[in-house]
Design a protein around this motif. Structure first.
Motif, short mmCIF file in Angstrom:
data_model
loop_
_atom_site.label_atom_id
_atom_site.label_comp_id
_atom_site.label_asym_id
_atom_site.label_seq_id
_atom_site.Cartn_x
_atom_site.Cartn_y
_atom_site.Cartn_z
N LEU A 9 0.84 -1.19 0.00
CA LEU A 9 0.00 0.00 0.00
C LEU A 9 0.88 1.24 0.00
N GLY A 10 0.50 2.21 -0.82
CA GLY A 10 1.26 3.44 -0.92
C GLY A 10 2.29 3.44 -2.03
N ASP A 11 2.61 2.25 -2.57
CA ASP A 11 3.53 2.18 -3.71
C ASP A 11 2.87 2.77 -4.95
N THR A 12 3.70 3.27 -5.85
CA THR A 12 3.19 3.68 -7.16
C THR A 12 2.83 2.45 -7.97
N ALA A 13 1.64 2.42 -8.52
CA ALA A 13 1.22 1.29 -9.35
C ALA A 13 2.11 1.23 -10.58
N PRO A 14 2.72 0.08 -10.86
CA PRO A 14 3.60 0.00 -12.03
C PRO A 14 2.87 0.35 -13.32
N ASP A 15 3.55 1.11 -14.16
CA ASP A 15 2.99 1.45 -15.46
C ASP A 15 3.29 0.33 -16.45
N ARG A 126 -7.47 -14.15 -7.97
CA ARG A 126 -8.42 -13.04 -8.12
C ARG A 126 -7.93 -11.85 -7.30
N THR A 127 -7.03 -11.09 -7.90
CA THR A 127 -6.44 -9.94 -7.22
C THR A 127 -7.21 -8.67 -7.59
N VAL A 128 -7.34 -7.77 -6.61
CA VAL A 128 -7.96 -6.46 -6.83
C VAL A 128 -6.99 -5.39 -6.35
N PHE A 129 -6.75 -4.40 -7.19
CA PHE A 129 -5.97 -3.22 -6.79
C PHE A 129 -6.86 -2.00 -6.98
N VAL A 130 -6.96 -1.18 -5.94
CA VAL A 130 -7.59 0.13 -6.06
C VAL A 130 -6.47 1.16 -6.10
N ILE A 131 -6.46 1.98 -7.13
CA ILE A 131 -5.38 2.93 -7.40
C ILE A 131 -5.97 4.32 -7.47
N ASP A 132 -5.32 5.29 -6.82
CA ASP A 132 -5.88 6.65 -6.77
C ASP A 132 -5.35 7.49 -7.94
N PRO A 133 -5.84 8.72 -8.10
CA PRO A 133 -5.42 9.55 -9.24
C PRO A 133 -3.92 9.87 -9.26
#
Length: 216
Positions: A9-15, A126-133
């Motif tokens: 949590l808090g990591d930048t989601a990989p592009d 079944r993984t879920v990631f919620v990513i913010d703006p």
């Protein structure tokens, strides 16, 4: 296993750039200034996945209300995805209305640690990631392949994240939008009085229950 990334949590989601049912997607560019739910599926033409994709398509207006995009993934090729769409619409009564990534080379699955070898070395869990703006990972949930997800719970979690980003509150057990909240312990009573002039129910010094502030 060696190629997988450990995300927190808090990591930048990989592009990444990957093909999908809606064309090639550059992930960060595609998210833009929205929230995002990225969720993986073990395999195309499987029963639980079929029900999940239909449900997310049905709930898309609810995600849009929260300025949240949704995008799915499985390690099957694009031609399988496209063939599967007809089954989803026929059985779930809902046409797919969001992109489904074709991660045949497992590039995205490895970036996001979606393959758990002790469960299966070929299928994503079944993984879920919620990513913010800001492209930060705010929530991660992992289900086994046999258990379908509750996307109402994911909407509830997004409501909580968006509310608590704007106000000095946390959300208690089983909270739903509109329910009472808890003033964060780091806020003194003096500070709380300025933010919550109508007062609160102080059940303990660390447990101060207050009406939900307006989210916006």
């Amino acid at each position: 296993m060696s190629g997988q990334t450990t995300l927190r949590l808090g990591d930048t989601a990989p592009d990444f750039t990957q093909e999908s049912t809606e064309g090639s997607i550059n992930f960060h560019q595609w998210i833009g200034d929205n929230w995002c739910v990225l969720f993986s599926h073990p395999k195309d033409f499987t029963p639980v996945c079929t029900t999940e994709l239909g449900e997310v398509a049905r709930l898309k207006p609810e995600f849009e209300k929260r300025h949240c995009k949704v995008i799915g993934l499985s390690v099957d090729p694009l031609e399988d995805h496209l063939s599967w769409l007809g089954d989803i619409e026929a059985t779930q009564g809902q046409r797919l209305n969001f992109p489904l990534l074709a991660d045949r080379d497992r590039k995205v699955s490895d970036l996001y640690g979606m393959i758990h070898p002790n469960a299966s070395d070929t299928l994503t869990v079944r993984t879920v990631f919620v990513i913010d703006p800001d492209k930060k990972i705010r929530l991660m949930i992992t289900y086994p392949a046999s258990t379908g997800r509750n996307f109402e719970e994911i909407l509830r979690a997004i409501d909580s994240l968006q509310l608590t980003d704007k106000h000095k509150v946390a959300t208690p057990v089983n909270w739903k939008a509109g329910d009472k909240c808890i003033i964060v312990p780091s806020l003194s009573n003096e500070e709380a009085a300025k933010l919550f002039p109508d007062g609160w129910d102080e059940q303990r010094p660390y447990l101060r229950v207050v009406e939900q502030p307006e989210k916006t």
